[in-house]
Design a protein around this motif. Structure first.
Motif, mmCIF file in Angstrom:
data_model
loop_
_atom_site.group_PDB
_atom_site.id
_atom_site.type_symbol
_atom_site.label_atom_id
_atom_site.label_comp_id
_atom_site.label_asym_id
_atom_site.label_seq_id
_atom_site.Cartn_x
_atom_site.Cartn_y
_atom_site.Cartn_z
ATOM 1 N N ARG A 232 -25.118 -41.012 -5.021
ATOM 2 C CA ARG A 232 -25.326 -39.581 -4.782
ATOM 3 C C ARG A 232 -26.318 -39.421 -3.636
ATOM 4 N NH1 ARG A 232 -26.497 -37.673 -10.976
ATOM 5 N NH2 ARG A 232 -24.405 -38.019 -11.787
ATOM 6 N N ILE A 233 -26.001 -38.522 -2.728
ATOM 7 C CA ILE A 233 -26.883 -38.268 -1.589
ATOM 8 C C ILE A 233 -27.974 -37.304 -2.043
ATOM 9 C CG2 ILE A 233 -27.008 -37.471 0.801
ATOM 10 C CD1 ILE A 233 -25.103 -39.931 0.221
ATOM 11 N N SER A 234 -29.234 -37.708 -1.883
ATOM 12 C CA SER A 234 -30.361 -36.851 -2.242
ATOM 13 C C SER A 234 -30.848 -36.041 -1.051
ATOM 14 C CB SER A 234 -31.523 -37.692 -2.790
ATOM 15 O OG SER A 234 -31.107 -38.419 -3.919
ATOM 16 N N ALA A 235 -30.931 -36.687 0.116
ATOM 17 C CA ALA A 235 -31.422 -36.000 1.314
ATOM 18 C C ALA A 235 -31.006 -36.773 2.550
ATOM 19 C CB ALA A 235 -32.943 -35.886 1.264
ATOM 20 N N VAL A 236 -30.865 -36.029 3.641
ATOM 21 C CA VAL A 236 -30.586 -36.627 4.952
ATOM 22 C C VAL A 236 -31.490 -35.917 5.948
ATOM 23 C CG1 VAL A 236 -28.868 -37.019 6.762
ATOM 24 C CG2 VAL A 236 -28.173 -37.096 4.357
ATOM 25 N N ALA A 237 -32.129 -36.688 6.810
ATOM 26 C CA ALA A 237 -32.990 -36.098 7.833
ATOM 27 C C ALA A 237 -32.988 -37.003 9.057
ATOM 28 C CB ALA A 237 -34.410 -35.925 7.305
ATOM 29 N N VAL A 238 -33.281 -36.409 10.193
ATOM 30 C CA VAL A 238 -33.468 -37.177 11.418
ATOM 31 C C VAL A 238 -34.958 -37.175 11.699
ATOM 32 C CG1 VAL A 238 -32.941 -37.365 13.865
ATOM 33 C CG2 VAL A 238 -31.203 -36.510 12.274
ATOM 34 N N GLU A 239 -35.523 -38.370 11.767
ATOM 35 C CA GLU A 239 -36.963 -38.502 12.008
ATOM 36 C C GLU A 239 -37.170 -39.535 13.107
ATOM 37 O OE1 GLU A 239 -40.436 -40.700 9.647
ATOM 38 O OE2 GLU A 239 -39.569 -39.048 8.517
ATOM 39 N N ASP A 240 -37.807 -39.122 14.188
ATOM 40 C CA ASP A 240 -38.051 -40.011 15.326
ATOM 41 C C ASP A 240 -36.770 -40.695 15.787
ATOM 42 O OD1 ASP A 240 -40.770 -39.379 15.310
ATOM 43 O OD2 ASP A 240 -41.214 -40.950 13.854
ATOM 44 N N ASP A 241 -35.707 -39.893 15.932
ATOM 45 C CA ASP A 241 -34.405 -40.347 16.424
ATOM 46 C C ASP A 241 -33.681 -41.325 15.490
ATOM 47 O OD1 ASP A 241 -35.031 -38.790 18.576
ATOM 48 O OD2 ASP A 241 -35.538 -40.457 19.895
ATOM 49 N N VAL A 242 -34.127 -41.429 14.254
ATOM 50 C CA VAL A 242 -33.497 -42.296 13.262
ATOM 51 C C VAL A 242 -32.987 -41.429 12.125
ATOM 52 C CG1 VAL A 242 -33.874 -44.184 11.617
ATOM 53 C CG2 VAL A 242 -35.016 -44.220 13.847
ATOM 54 N N VAL A 243 -31.747 -41.672 11.708
ATOM 55 C CA VAL A 243 -31.181 -40.943 10.579
ATOM 56 C C VAL A 243 -31.670 -41.611 9.296
ATOM 57 C CG1 VAL A 243 -29.055 -40.254 9.410
ATOM 58 C CG2 VAL A 243 -29.141 -40.297 11.912
ATOM 59 N N GLN A 244 -32.359 -40.833 8.466
ATOM 60 C CA GLN A 244 -32.880 -41.330 7.194
ATOM 61 C C GLN A 244 -32.066 -40.700 6.073
ATOM 62 O OE1 GLN A 244 -35.120 -43.638 7.213
ATOM 63 N NE2 GLN A 244 -36.149 -43.410 9.178
ATOM 64 N N VAL A 245 -31.486 -41.522 5.202
ATOM 65 C CA VAL A 245 -30.667 -41.042 4.103
ATOM 66 C C VAL A 245 -31.284 -41.538 2.799
ATOM 67 C CG1 VAL A 245 -28.349 -41.009 3.088
ATOM 68 C CG2 VAL A 245 -28.622 -41.210 5.577
ATOM 69 N N LEU A 246 -31.561 -40.607 1.891
ATOM 70 C CA LEU A 246 -32.090 -40.953 0.580
ATOM 71 C C LEU A 246 -30.977 -40.797 -0.438
ATOM 72 C CD1 LEU A 246 -35.504 -39.033 0.683
ATOM 73 C CD2 LEU A 246 -34.965 -41.310 1.546
ATOM 74 N N VAL A 247 -30.788 -41.799 -1.286
ATOM 75 C CA VAL A 247 -29.710 -41.761 -2.264
ATOM 76 C C VAL A 247 -30.215 -42.186 -3.639
ATOM 77 C CG1 VAL A 247 -27.967 -42.300 -0.509
ATOM 78 C CG2 VAL A 247 -28.947 -44.157 -1.849
ATOM 79 N N SER A 248 -29.444 -41.788 -4.651
ATOM 80 C CA SER A 248 -29.632 -42.354 -5.985
ATOM 81 C C SER A 248 -28.338 -43.088 -6.315
ATOM 82 C CB SER A 248 -29.938 -41.273 -7.018
ATOM 83 O OG SER A 248 -28.834 -40.438 -7.226
#
Length: 137
Positions: free
Chosen positions: A79-95
Motif C-alpha cells: 500500500r502506498i502511504s506517501a509520495v514526495a519529491v525531495e531534492d530531485d529524488v522521488v521518495q515513496v513510503l509504503v506499508s
C-alpha cells in the motif's frame, strides 16, 4: 500460515507490535528540510532536451506521475502511504502486508516507478522506496 487465519493471531505479529510500540525519534534535520521544501515551492526538477528545444517538468508533475505509477504498479500486498519529491529524488513510503518479503516488494516497486518515469519523461529519475509499516492484510 493459511489464508483463512487471522494474521494478527500469528505469534510473529508480536514482534511487529513491539516494534510499533517503540517511540521513533524524528530524524535529524527533517523539520528543516520540510520547511525548506515548503518555502521554495514547486521548482523545475527535470529538464528534458528535445529536437526543437527543451521541456521543463516541475516537481508537481513528477510527484503526480510517480503517485499514479506507484498506485497502478504496486505489487500485491503493498500500500502506498506517501509520495514526495525531495531534492530531485522521488521518495515513496509504503506499508507491506504481513508475510510479504518487504525488501523484494520495495525493490520491485522502485524498478517499476523508475522505468515508467524514465519512459514518460525521457530521463532517468532517482527513486527510493521505504517500507514504513506492516499491515495485517
Amino acid at each position: 500460515m493459511a489464508e483463512t487465519e487471522d494474521p494478527e493471531r500469528d505469534p510473529r505479529w508480536d514482534d511487529v507490535r513491539r516494534a510499533a510500540a517503540r517511540r521513533v525519534p524524528t530524524p535529524p534535520g527533517l523539520v528543516e528540510r520540510v520547511l525548506r521544501a515548503v518555502a521554495r515551492g514547486r521548482r523545475t526538477v527535470v529538464d528534458v532536451p528535445g529536437g526543437t528545444g527543451r521541456l521543463r517538468v516541475d516537481e508537481g508533475v513528477v510527484d503526480r506521475l510517480a503517485r499514479t505509477v506507484a498506485a497502478d504498479r504496486a505489487p500485491f500486498g503493498v500500500r502506498i502511504s506517501a509520495v514526495a519529491v525531495e531534492d530531485d529524488v522521488v521518495q515513496v513510503l509504503v506499508s507491506v502486508r504481513f508475510g510479504i518479503i518487504a525488501d523484494a516488494a520495495a525493490e520491485a516497486l522502485r524498478r517499476e516507478i523508475t522505468t515508467e518515469l524514465s519512459r514518460q519523461l525521457g530521463v532517468a529519475s532517482v527513486v527510493n522506496v521505504h517500507v514504513v509499516d506492516v499491515h495485517p492484510g
